[in-house]
Write a protein that holds these residues in place. Structure first.
Motif, PDB file in Angstrom:
ATOM      1  N   ARG A 233       1.020  -1.346   0.098  1.00 27.30           N
ATOM      2  CA  ARG A 233      -0.095   0.348  -0.022  1.00 27.30           C
ATOM      3  C   ARG A 233       0.806   1.160  -0.105  1.00 27.30           C
ATOM      4  NH1 ARG A 233      -5.402  -0.410   0.209  1.00 27.30           N
ATOM      5  NH2 ARG A 233      -5.197   1.660   0.374  1.00 27.30           N
ATOM      6  N   PHE A 234       0.871   2.215  -0.343  1.00 28.75           N
ATOM      7  CA  PHE A 234       0.740   3.994  -0.907  1.00 28.75           C
ATOM      8  C   PHE A 234       0.700   4.556  -0.775  1.00 28.75           C
ATOM      9  CE2 PHE A 234       2.509   0.393  -3.051  1.00 28.75           C
ATOM     10  CZ  PHE A 234       4.458   0.857  -3.270  1.00 28.75           C
ATOM     11  N   ALA A 306       4.596   2.718  -6.380  1.00 27.18           N
ATOM     12  CA  ALA A 306       3.183   2.152  -6.939  1.00 27.18           C
ATOM     13  C   ALA A 306       3.504   1.444  -8.612  1.00 27.18           C
ATOM     14  CB  ALA A 306       2.139   2.615  -6.447  1.00 27.18           C
TER      15      ALA A 306
END
Ligand code: KG4
Ligand code: ZN
Length: 384
Positions: A233-234, A306
């Protein structure tokens, strides 16, 4: 496939907008009535005033969009409207009007997620330019006054799916622009003002730290699946930088000069760039430039990380903050270095508009994914 003319209606925040788009790929008309002047004295959007302004503007705006498109209500194939996310009262104005039109004309009604609209603004314009060769999946950064979201967007037949792989834990990036501009006495909305002032300051004058988020987001999000912990996740966070600017202002005793600037600018009906820069000292210009550089570096760095983690070669950057010149330039430069093709909407379609709603409705029109007459506004509608 015969052409489909879709009327889009958007009223989720402070713009009343209507547009006609042909088959998701040609913008025929695009009318936006901005409420900036109404909200400006309050330094932000006042929800009650927004609903009232939408009520006043919706009929003339739709009429103008039809007239500019040389279409009539009867010649339309469908009516699309933003269901959410946004201000509930504001959304209801567009939804009620769209429902009334669809019912009276016996036309299909299509409910569109505002964030999906921002993503389709890019697709609409690329198709209009003749670019039908985009590589999927696409990574989309939707960055606006209300959102800083990263989605992996994929198309299967007519339907689109969106996987959220990052979001802001607190303020949206556009909100940080607006709050910092307000704090510095520069008025509302802050993004466009900071964008124009930043080139006049030194972006390395003040050091801001980028928020590195390591722990998973444990807040419960209504209607959203638990994030898959195996998928990287970013996430973003912009409340820290807002506080850092506030502290800088206090430590450097800038309050009095800010107050003077606020009063000077309030007395000019439509301040120009020269008025803003004349009202700013070097310290303020450096602070503005450093703030923008820090936000841009954070957005670009996390988004390209990402793209690398998910092995994506196509990136869309959309939403109001996508109008920012430094953000565009930095994404283009760093995207080229990393082999990622970056696409933006034109500036006019970066901020809220209804063309993006009509464009996002087209795949739903083909799939006959129509809304029931009793659907309602969803202030926190999730995109998936
Ligand atoms: O997409 P949008 O019109 O509305 C929302 O869905 O929120 O985005 C509005 C936001 C505001 O926060 C505004 O300050 C920001 O986009 N914005 C910009 C620029 N133009 C608009 N931020 C940075 N640079 C700009 N040029
Ligand atoms: Zn928006």
């Amino acid at each position: 496939m015969p052409d489909a003319y879709i009327l889009g209606i958007e009223s989720s925040c402070d713009e009343t907008a209507a547009a006609v788009v042909r088959s998701g790929e040609q913008l025929i008309s695009n009318v936006v009535a901005s409420q900036i002047a109404t909200h400006q004295p309050y330094g932000g959007v006042v929800p009650e005033l927004a609903s009232r302004e939408h009520l006043k503007a919706i009929v003339p705006v739709v009429r103008q969009a039809l007239a500019e498109a040389t279409q009539t209500l009867n010649s339309l194939d469908a009516i699309a409207v933003t269901q959410g996310p946004g201000l509930a009262g504001a959304l209801l104005v567009g939804i009620s009007y769209a429902k009334a039109l669809a019912f009276a004309l016996d036309k299909p009604l299509i409910a569109v997620n505002h964030l999906e609209g921002h993503i389709h603004a890019v697709l609409l314009e690329e198709r209009q330019k003749g670019n039908h060769e985009l590589q999927f999946p696409v990574l989309a950064l939707v960055v606006s006054g209300g959102h800083t979201h990263l989605y992996l967007a994929a198309q299967k037949n007519e339907s689109w799916t969106y996987e959220n792989i990052g979001h802001t834990r607190d303020d949206a990036a556009g909100e940080a622009f607006d709050i910092v501009a307000k704090l510095l006495g520069l008025g509302y909305p802050g993004g466009p003002i900071i964008d124009r002032l930043a080139p006049h300051g030194d972006p390395s004058a003040v050091k801001f730290l980028s928020a590195q988020i390591k722990h998973p987001d444990r807040r419960e999000r209504r209607g959203q699946k638990e994030p898959d912990l195996n998928r990287p996740r970013f996430d973003f966070s912009y409340s820290g930088i807002k506080t850092a600017v506030l502290r800088y202002v206090e430590v450097h005793n800038m309050r009095d000069s800010i107050e003077v600037r606020r009063r000077v600018l309030a007395n000019i009906s439509k301040p120009k760039l020269e008025d803003y820069s004349a009202a700013c000292d070097r310290q303020t210009l450096d602070l503005v430039a450093s703030f923008q550089r820090a936000v841009v570096d954070d957005l670009v760095g996390k988004t390209l990380a990402a793209a690398a983690a998910y092995d994506v070669a196509t990136l869309f950057v959309t939403g109001g903050v996508a109008a920012n010149s430094e953000l565009r330039k930095t994404f283009e430069q760093r995207g080229a270095q990393e082999g990622v093709a970056v696409f933006f909407p034109s500036r006019a379609l970066s901020t809220d508009n209804a063309a993006m709603i009509a464009a996002a409705a087209y795949p739903k029109f083909l799939a006959k994914d129509f809304a029931a007459m009793d659907f309602s506004a969803e202030a926190s509608l999730v995109l998936r």
